[in-house]
Scaffold this motif. Structure first.
Motif, PDB file in Angstrom:
ATOM      1  N   THR A   1      -8.833   6.489  -1.988  1.00 18.32           N
ATOM      2  CA  THR A   1      -7.482   5.288  -1.572  1.00 18.32           C
ATOM      3  C   THR A   1      -7.430   4.436  -2.677  1.00 18.32           C
ATOM      4  O   THR A   1      -8.429   3.969  -3.400  1.00 18.32           O
ATOM      5  CB  THR A   1      -8.156   4.537  -0.353  1.00 18.32           C
ATOM      6  N   GLU A   2      -6.216   4.004  -3.092  1.00 15.70           N
ATOM      7  CA  GLU A   2      -5.923   3.181  -4.117  1.00 15.70           C
ATOM      8  C   GLU A   2      -6.471   1.941  -3.962  1.00 15.70           C
ATOM      9  O   GLU A   2      -6.230   1.122  -2.831  1.00 15.70           O
ATOM     10  CB  GLU A   2      -4.595   3.483  -4.382  1.00 15.70           C
ATOM     11  N   LYS A   3      -6.538   1.249  -4.779  1.00 11.74           N
ATOM     12  CA  LYS A   3      -6.975  -0.355  -4.884  1.00 11.74           C
ATOM     13  C   LYS A   3      -5.757  -1.222  -4.035  1.00 11.74           C
ATOM     14  O   LYS A   3      -6.308  -2.116  -3.372  1.00 11.74           O
ATOM     15  CB  LYS A   3      -7.061  -0.970  -6.295  1.00 11.74           C
TER      16      LYS A   3
ATOM     17  N   CYS B   1       0.915  -1.288   0.157  1.00 14.91           N
ATOM     18  CA  CYS B   1      -0.001   0.102   0.011  1.00 14.91           C
ATOM     19  C   CYS B   1       0.673   1.382   0.129  1.00 14.91           C
ATOM     20  O   CYS B   1       1.873   1.224   0.652  1.00 14.91           O
ATOM     21  CB  CYS B   1      -0.799  -0.162   1.126  1.00 14.91           C
TER      22      CYS B   1
ATOM     23  N   CYS C   1      -4.573  -0.676  -1.520  1.00 17.55           N
ATOM     24  CA  CYS C   1      -4.825  -0.342   0.056  1.00 17.55           C
ATOM     25  C   CYS C   1      -6.173  -1.038   0.256  1.00 17.55           C
ATOM     26  O   CYS C   1      -6.462  -1.521   1.379  1.00 17.55           O
ATOM     27  CB  CYS C   1      -4.627   1.052   0.455  1.00 17.55           C
TER      28      CYS C   1
END
Length: 236
Positions: free
Chosen positions: A130-132, A14, A134
């Protein structure tokens, strides 16, 4: 604390900072990890897919859809946006299916929204964007019994949950009249306010008290419900 995947051997990292995640053992007891993890999403296949080891068993945007999907599929995790589904949906899901962990994915990262979600029973809170990389470990971790907060929340979560928002003078007066058994219309008439203004103030009172409506607000403040209608119930 360095972010890590909840499963050994998962090399997905992440991009959050070292203090971005708070991973806490669930208070309701340990749950045996399941493979694959089942999840209900706000929009099917827009966040994760089966290639991530997560099976999307349903999608639900509104509150009634979320409750129905959880009862139909009994997923490990429900990903919910309170803006669409309503904060009360978290309570409804927790009561109906306590083994389903609720992960909030919201555009809001203000203290009031986060605390209201956690008090309602959410075991995770991530901010939209929030990016994938994470989100996937977060879903897996929650299925394994962890409580997870995203960047910017973990560092203040302790103070956030222990601090009490003070009611304004008007909110305190409205709560007092509520405890006396007055309806929303009667409170508006007594304070010479528009009923809509009273409802908005009641919604703020409910959020600050971490309750879902009139009955819980009265109980939370040590009062006995004397009657009145339910038109002042919180609206999301």
């Amino acid at each position: 604390m360095t972010p890590h995947s909840p499963r050994r051997g998962d090399t997905t990292r992440c991009a959050e900072t070292a203090t971005a995640w708070a991973r806490i053992t669930a208070m309701r007891g340990d749950r045996l990890p399941r493979s694959p993890v089942t999840v209900v999403l706000p929009d099917r296949d827009t966040i994760v897919s089966t290639v991530d080891g997560i099976v999307v068993v349903g999608s639900a945007r509104t509150g009634p859809q979320a409750v129905r999907a959880v009862l139909d599929h009994r997923p490990d995790v429900l990903v919910l946006d309170p803006h669409d589904a309503g904060m009360n949906t978290i309570r409804d899901v927790v009561r109906a299916a306590p083994d389903t962990a609720v992960l909030v994915l919201s555009a809001l990262d203000d203290d009031t929204s986060i605390r209201a979600a956690v008090k309602a029973g959410a075991r995770g809170y991530l901010v939209k964007g929030t990016e994938k990389a994470c989100i996937v470990p977060a879903i897996r971790g929650m299925a394994d019994g962890e409580v997870i907060f995203g960047a910017g929340i973990a560092s203040r979560i302790g103070d956030l949950l222990t601090r009490t928002d003070e009611l304004t003078t008007r909110e305190s007066r409205i709560l007092e009249l509520l405890r006396d058994g007055l309806s929303t219309t009667a409170i508006a008439r007594d304070l010479r306010l528009a009923p809509k203004t009273v409802r908005n103030n009641l919604s703020s009172v409910y959020t600050k008290l971490g309750v879902s409506g009139r009955t819980e607000a009265i109980a939370a403040t040590g009062g006995d419900q004397a009657g009145g209608d339910q038109t002042g119930r919180a609206r999301s």
